[in-house]
Design a protein around this motif. Structure first.
Motif, PDB file in Angstrom:
ATOM      1  N   UNK A  19       0.850  -1.188   0.000  1.00 62.70           N
ATOM      2  CA  UNK A  19       0.000   0.000   0.000  1.00 62.70           C
ATOM      3  C   UNK A  19       0.884   1.235   0.000  1.00 62.70           C
ATOM      4  N   UNK A  20       0.372   2.285  -0.576  1.00 59.40           N
ATOM      5  CA  UNK A  20       1.078   3.570  -0.590  1.00 59.40           C
ATOM      6  C   UNK A  20       0.033   4.649  -0.349  1.00 59.40           C
ATOM      7  N   UNK A  24       4.856  -1.183 -12.401  1.00 57.45           N
ATOM      8  CA  UNK A  24       3.466  -1.012 -12.822  1.00 57.45           C
ATOM      9  C   UNK A  24       3.083   0.452 -12.668  1.00 57.45           C
ATOM     10  N   UNK A  25       2.054   0.848 -13.427  1.00 58.48           N
ATOM     11  CA  UNK A  25       1.548   2.211 -13.324  1.00 58.48           C
ATOM     12  C   UNK A  25       0.047   2.217 -13.561  1.00 58.48           C
ATOM     13  N   UNK A  26      -0.604   3.253 -13.055  1.00 55.73           N
ATOM     14  CA  UNK A  26      -2.056   3.378 -13.175  1.00 55.73           C
ATOM     15  C   UNK A  26      -2.393   4.837 -13.395  1.00 55.73           C
ATOM     16  N   UNK A  27      -3.390   5.077 -14.241  1.00 62.67           N
ATOM     17  CA  UNK A  27      -3.792   6.443 -14.536  1.00 62.67           C
ATOM     18  C   UNK A  27      -4.547   7.071 -13.372  1.00 62.67           C
ATOM     19  N   UNK A  85       0.785 -11.687 -12.645  1.00 66.01           N
ATOM     20  CA  UNK A  85       1.080 -11.975 -11.234  1.00 66.01           C
ATOM     21  C   UNK A  85       0.797 -10.770 -10.331  1.00 66.01           C
ATOM     22  N   UNK A  86       1.061  -9.588 -10.807  1.00 64.98           N
ATOM     23  CA  UNK A  86       0.877  -8.364 -10.018  1.00 64.98           C
ATOM     24  C   UNK A  86      -0.316  -7.581 -10.548  1.00 64.98           C
ATOM     25  N   UNK A  87      -0.998  -6.876  -9.638  1.00 63.15           N
ATOM     26  CA  UNK A  87      -2.110  -6.010 -10.013  1.00 63.15           C
ATOM     27  C   UNK A  87      -1.987  -4.685  -9.278  1.00 63.15           C
ATOM     28  N   UNK A  88      -1.989  -3.619 -10.038  1.00 66.58           N
ATOM     29  CA  UNK A  88      -1.989  -2.280  -9.448  1.00 66.58           C
ATOM     30  C   UNK A  88      -3.418  -1.759  -9.422  1.00 66.58           C
ATOM     31  N   UNK A  89      -3.775  -1.086  -8.345  1.00 66.50           N
ATOM     32  CA  UNK A  89      -5.103  -0.490  -8.228  1.00 66.50           C
ATOM     33  C   UNK A  89      -4.994   0.737  -7.349  1.00 66.50           C
ATOM     34  N   UNK A  90      -6.055   1.524  -7.320  1.00 64.13           N
ATOM     35  CA  UNK A  90      -6.039   2.722  -6.486  1.00 64.13           C
ATOM     36  C   UNK A  90      -7.436   3.000  -5.960  1.00 64.13           C
ATOM     37  N   UNK A  98      -9.436   7.082  -0.601  1.00 69.82           N
ATOM     38  CA  UNK A  98      -8.525   6.791   0.497  1.00 69.82           C
ATOM     39  C   UNK A  98      -7.106   7.280   0.224  1.00 69.82           C
ATOM     40  N   UNK A  99      -6.906   7.945  -0.901  1.00 73.44           N
ATOM     41  CA  UNK A  99      -5.575   8.448  -1.271  1.00 73.44           C
ATOM     42  C   UNK A  99      -4.528   7.344  -1.258  1.00 73.44           C
TER      43      UNK A  99
END
Length: 124
Positions: free
Chosen positions: A21-22, A49-52, A67-72, A76-77
Motif C-alpha cells: 500500500x502507498x 506497474x503504473x495506473x492512470x 502476477x501483479x495487479x496495481x489499483x487505487x 482513500x488516497x
C-alpha cells in the motif's frame, strides 16, 4: 508537495503473496498517475506497474504481468500493488511514485514524488 508512505513489505516464501500500500498526503491524489518501481541490490531502479489518475488504465513490466495487479482508491488516497506467485527475483525495495504527466510512463524521471520504499524479500 506530495508525501508518499509505503507499507506491506516483508519476507515471504516463493509462490506466496503480498499486498503493498502507498498512502499519499498533500496535494490532490487524483491529479496524479501512480507508479510502482523496485530496486534490487546492485541494480538500477526498475519500473513495475503504473495506473492512470482515475484507474482506468494500467501498465506492467512483462516480468510481472499476470502476477501483479496495481489499483487505487482515490477516496482513500491510496495505491496498491497486489503481488501473487512471488519469485525470488522479485526481491527488492519497492517504491511508489506520483507523476503529473498526462500519459503512463515507465521512466523514473517523469515521476515527481517518491516514497521511502518498503523491502520485499522472497525466499526460495
Amino acid at each position: 508537495q506530495v508525501q508518499l508512505v509505503e507499507s506491506g513489505g516483508g519476507l515471504v516464501q516463493a509462490g506466496g503473496s503480498l499486498r503493498l500500500s502507498c498512502v499519499a498526503s498533500g496535494r490532490t491524489f487524483s491529479n496524479y498517475a501512480m507508479g510502482w518501481f523496485r530496486q534490487a541490490p546492485g541494480k538500477e531502479r526498475e519500473f513495475v506497474a503504473a495506473i492512470t489518475r482515475r484507474g482506468g488504465n494500467t501498465y506492467y513490466v512483462d516480468s510481472v504481468k499476470g502476477r501483479f495487479t496495481i489499483s487505487r482508491d482515490n477516496a482513500k488516497n491510496t495505491v496498491y500493488l497486489q503481488m501473487n506467485s512471488l519469485k525470488p527475483e522479485d526481491t527488492a525495495v519497492y517504491y511508489c511514485a506520483a507523476g503529473s504527466a498526462m500519459v503512463l510512463t515507465t521512466t523514473p524521471g517523469m515521476y515527481d514524488y517518491w516514497g521511502q520504499g518498503t523491502q520485499v524479500t522472497v525466499s526460495s
